[in-house]
Design a protein around this motif. Structure first.
Motif, PDB file in Angstrom:
ATOM      1  N   VAL A  85      -1.861   5.071  -2.020  1.00  0.00           N
ATOM      2  CA  VAL A  85      -1.658   5.675  -0.460  1.00  0.00           C
ATOM      3  C   VAL A  85      -2.648   4.407   0.541  1.00  0.00           C
ATOM      4  N   GLU A  86      -3.812   4.556  -0.020  1.00  0.00           N
ATOM      5  CA  GLU A  86      -4.545   3.858   0.653  1.00  0.00           C
ATOM      6  C   GLU A  86      -3.940   2.057   0.790  1.00  0.00           C
ATOM      7  N   ASP A  87      -3.481   1.341   0.246  1.00  0.00           N
ATOM      8  CA  ASP A  87      -2.642   0.517  -0.302  1.00  0.00           C
ATOM      9  C   ASP A  87      -1.366   0.008   0.586  1.00  0.00           C
ATOM     10  N   TYR A  88      -0.574   1.937   0.649  1.00  0.00           N
ATOM     11  CA  TYR A  88       0.900   2.082   1.562  1.00  0.00           C
ATOM     12  C   TYR A  88       0.498   2.027   3.130  1.00  0.00           C
ATOM     13  N   PHE A  89      -0.323   2.742   3.257  1.00  0.00           N
ATOM     14  CA  PHE A  89      -0.820   2.739   5.032  1.00  0.00           C
ATOM     15  C   PHE A  89      -1.260   1.169   5.217  1.00  0.00           C
ATOM     16  N   LEU A  90      -2.229   0.159   4.630  1.00  0.00           N
ATOM     17  CA  LEU A  90      -2.798  -1.026   4.654  1.00  0.00           C
ATOM     18  C   LEU A  90      -1.095  -2.156   4.679  1.00  0.00           C
ATOM     19  N   TYR A  91      -0.097  -1.606   3.760  1.00  0.00           N
ATOM     20  CA  TYR A  91       1.149  -2.666   3.904  1.00  0.00           C
ATOM     21  C   TYR A  91       1.576  -2.556   5.828  1.00  0.00           C
ATOM     22  N   ILE A  92       1.475  -1.124   6.010  1.00  0.00           N
ATOM     23  CA  ILE A  92       2.299  -0.751   7.801  1.00  0.00           C
ATOM     24  C   ILE A  92       1.758  -1.578   8.418  1.00  0.00           C
ATOM     25  N   ASN A  93       0.391  -1.426   7.987  1.00  0.00           N
ATOM     26  CA  ASN A  93      -0.789  -1.776   9.233  1.00  0.00           C
ATOM     27  C   ASN A  93      -0.372  -3.540   9.644  1.00  0.00           C
TER      28      ASN A  93
END
Length: 204
Positions: A85-93
């Motif tokens: 989930v963290e990796d996903y939000f970092l990708y979006i950022n």
């Protein structure tokens, strides 16, 4: 075909899951038989669901399935994996601003609901073939472990003392600081009696 695939795994000693799983601290020894029967029933239910999921009623027997899980039980290693989930939000950022704003319209409610938990690492166990092939010694020259800061799902083997050229690399399957009798009892689950230098000396 399944029997052919089973041949490499069938070599060597193994115990069924319900026979080798450690008795939890909150289960009294007088309730051990009932506990192991519950684990066997859990394996039966799990196998039934697996067969239904892949539409194969002849997948393999409960004993073979129990042995496969038992191998994992005796050879697994704890690990920590980065939160997807963290990796996903970092990708979006990292997206271009226009795409980022569109994505955040969808993800922001989830992020708010998760709070700080979105970055919590996933903890579990894994089966590592190389580590699982290493022999045991109560005086090991190496150690298999997973550092909490390593979140890539990989295990690490490190030397705990100088290893001579040609010397076999060994790890300990158990707590090697236990008394001799307790070590031997723990290793019985693996189907052998340890005759390493430490055990040979203490047995005399």
């Amino acid at each position: 075909m399944l029997l052919e695939a089973w041949k490499p795994i069938s070599m060597g000693f193994k115990r069924r899951w319900w026979d080798c799983i450690a008795l939890p601290d909150d289960v009294d020894s007088c309730d051990e038989a009932a506990f192991r029967m519950q684990i066997k029933q859990l394996a039966y239910t799990s196998l039934k669901l697996l067969k239904e999921a892949i539409f194969d009623k002849e997948l393999f027997s409960l004993d073979i399935y129990g042995s496969l899980i038992g191998m994992f039980e005796l050879n697994n290693l704890d690990l920590v994996v980065a939160s997807p989930v963290e990796d996903y939000f970092l990708y979006i950022n990292e997206l271009p601003e226009s795409e980022k704003k569109k994505a955040e319209q969808v993800t922001k409610p989830f992020l708010n609901a998760l709070g700080d938990d979105y970055s919590v690492c996933c903890q579990g166990t894994a089966f590592f073939p190389l580590q699982s092939c290493m022999n045991h010694s109560c005086l090991p020259n190496a150690k298999a472990f997973k550092r909490e800061e390593d979140r890539d799902g990989q295990a690490t083997i490190i030397a705990v003392r100088t290893i001579r050229k040609g010397e076999e690399i060994t790890i300990s399957y158990i707590d090697e600081d236990l008394p001799f009798e307790e070590r031997q009892a723990s290793l019985a689950d693996y189907g052998f009696s340890c005759r390493c230098p430490k055990c040979s000396e203490e047995q005399q």
